[in-house]
Design an enzyme around this catalytic site. Structure first.
Site, PDB file in Angstrom:
ATOM      1  N   ILE A  10       0.837  -1.201   0.000  1.00  0.00           N
ATOM      2  CA  ILE A  10       0.000   0.000   0.000  1.00  0.00           C
ATOM      3  C   ILE A  10       0.870   1.249   0.000  1.00  0.00           C
ATOM      4  O   ILE A  10       0.625   2.190  -0.725  1.00  0.00           O
ATOM      5  CB  ILE A  10      -0.950   0.030   1.227  1.00  0.00           C
ATOM      6  N   HIS A  15       8.565   4.731   9.522  1.00  0.00           N
ATOM      7  CA  HIS A  15       8.995   3.582  10.329  1.00  0.00           C
ATOM      8  C   HIS A  15       8.556   2.231   9.822  1.00  0.00           C
ATOM      9  O   HIS A  15       8.756   1.235  10.496  1.00  0.00           O
ATOM     10  CB  HIS A  15       8.530   3.765  11.778  1.00  0.00           C
ATOM     11  N   GLY A  16       7.928   2.184   8.666  1.00  0.00           N
ATOM     12  CA  GLY A  16       7.509   0.866   8.208  1.00  0.00           C
ATOM     13  C   GLY A  16       6.869   0.866   6.840  1.00  0.00           C
ATOM     14  O   GLY A  16       6.578   1.910   6.265  1.00  0.00           O
ATOM     15  N   LYS A  33       1.256  -3.135   8.965  1.00  0.00           N
ATOM     16  CA  LYS A  33       2.360  -2.179   8.992  1.00  0.00           C
ATOM     17  C   LYS A  33       3.557  -2.892   9.613  1.00  0.00           C
ATOM     18  O   LYS A  33       3.571  -3.155  10.810  1.00  0.00           O
ATOM     19  CB  LYS A  33       1.979  -0.944   9.807  1.00  0.00           C
ATOM     20  N   ASP A 127      -0.235  15.265  13.869  1.00  0.00           N
ATOM     21  CA  ASP A 127       0.208  15.125  12.476  1.00  0.00           C
ATOM     22  C   ASP A 127      -0.983  14.923  11.541  1.00  0.00           C
ATOM     23  O   ASP A 127      -0.957  14.060  10.662  1.00  0.00           O
ATOM     24  CB  ASP A 127       1.202  13.968  12.351  1.00  0.00           C
TER      25      ASP A 127
END
EC number: 2.7.11.22
Length: 167
Positions: A10, A15-16, A33, A127
């Site tokens: 996706i 971080h992933g 994730k 965020d």
């Protein structure tokens, strides 16, 4: 990981990597994730811990993406989220014409309800941006990516940094 069948990639975050997957036993489509740890001795990154803590603090809510599971994998771990079709930035970018006034109002209402729910549960997202607002196939908006989130307290003089989010 054997309980999931990867269907495709996706996207990728700080971080992933996020994959679309199917839970083998139930057939449910989910988002995985994968967070890799560079060095085991460094431990889990603060952002990943914040995301897990923030999403676990929030009980099931229709305006926040649901964390279904967390489990270790290799030198890292995997977060299992409910699957959402796209994000708001993709919806805006791929639209032939601007969103209608009613679409904007609808998305704004869902966003504000999600933010209010987070704040009622002492979570600051920090965020919010179109890429972190996921949209279901039915047009339902949910807040995601709590990597910069903080659990806050109204007691005490704890100071929080005033500028954190993506510019």
């Amino acid at each position: 990981m054997e309980q999931y069948s990867i269907l495709g990639r996706i996207g990728e975050g700080a971080h992933g990597i996020v994959f679309k997957a199917k839970q083998v036993e139930t057939g449910e489509t989910v988002a995985l994730k994968k967070v890799a740890l560079r060095k085991l001795e460094d431990g889990i990154p603060n952002q990943a811990l914040r995301e897990i803590k923030a999403v676990q603090e929030i009980e099931d809510n229709q305006h926040v993406v649901k964390l279904k599971d967390v489990f270790p994998h290799g030198t890292g771990f995997v977060l299992v989220f409910e699957y959402m079709l796209s994000d708001l930035s993709e919806v805006i970018r791929n639209s032939d014409r601007p969103l209608t006034e009613s679409q904007v109002k609808g998305y704004m209402m869902m966003l504000l309800k999600g933010v209010a729910f987070c704040h009622e549960n002492s979570i600051m997202h920090r965020d919010l941006k179109p890429a972190n607002l996921l949209i279901s196939s039915t047009g339902h908006l949910k807040i995601a990516d709590f990597g910069l989130a903080r659990v806050f307290s109204t007691q005490g003089g704890r100071l929080y940094s005033h500028q954190v989010a993506t510019r």
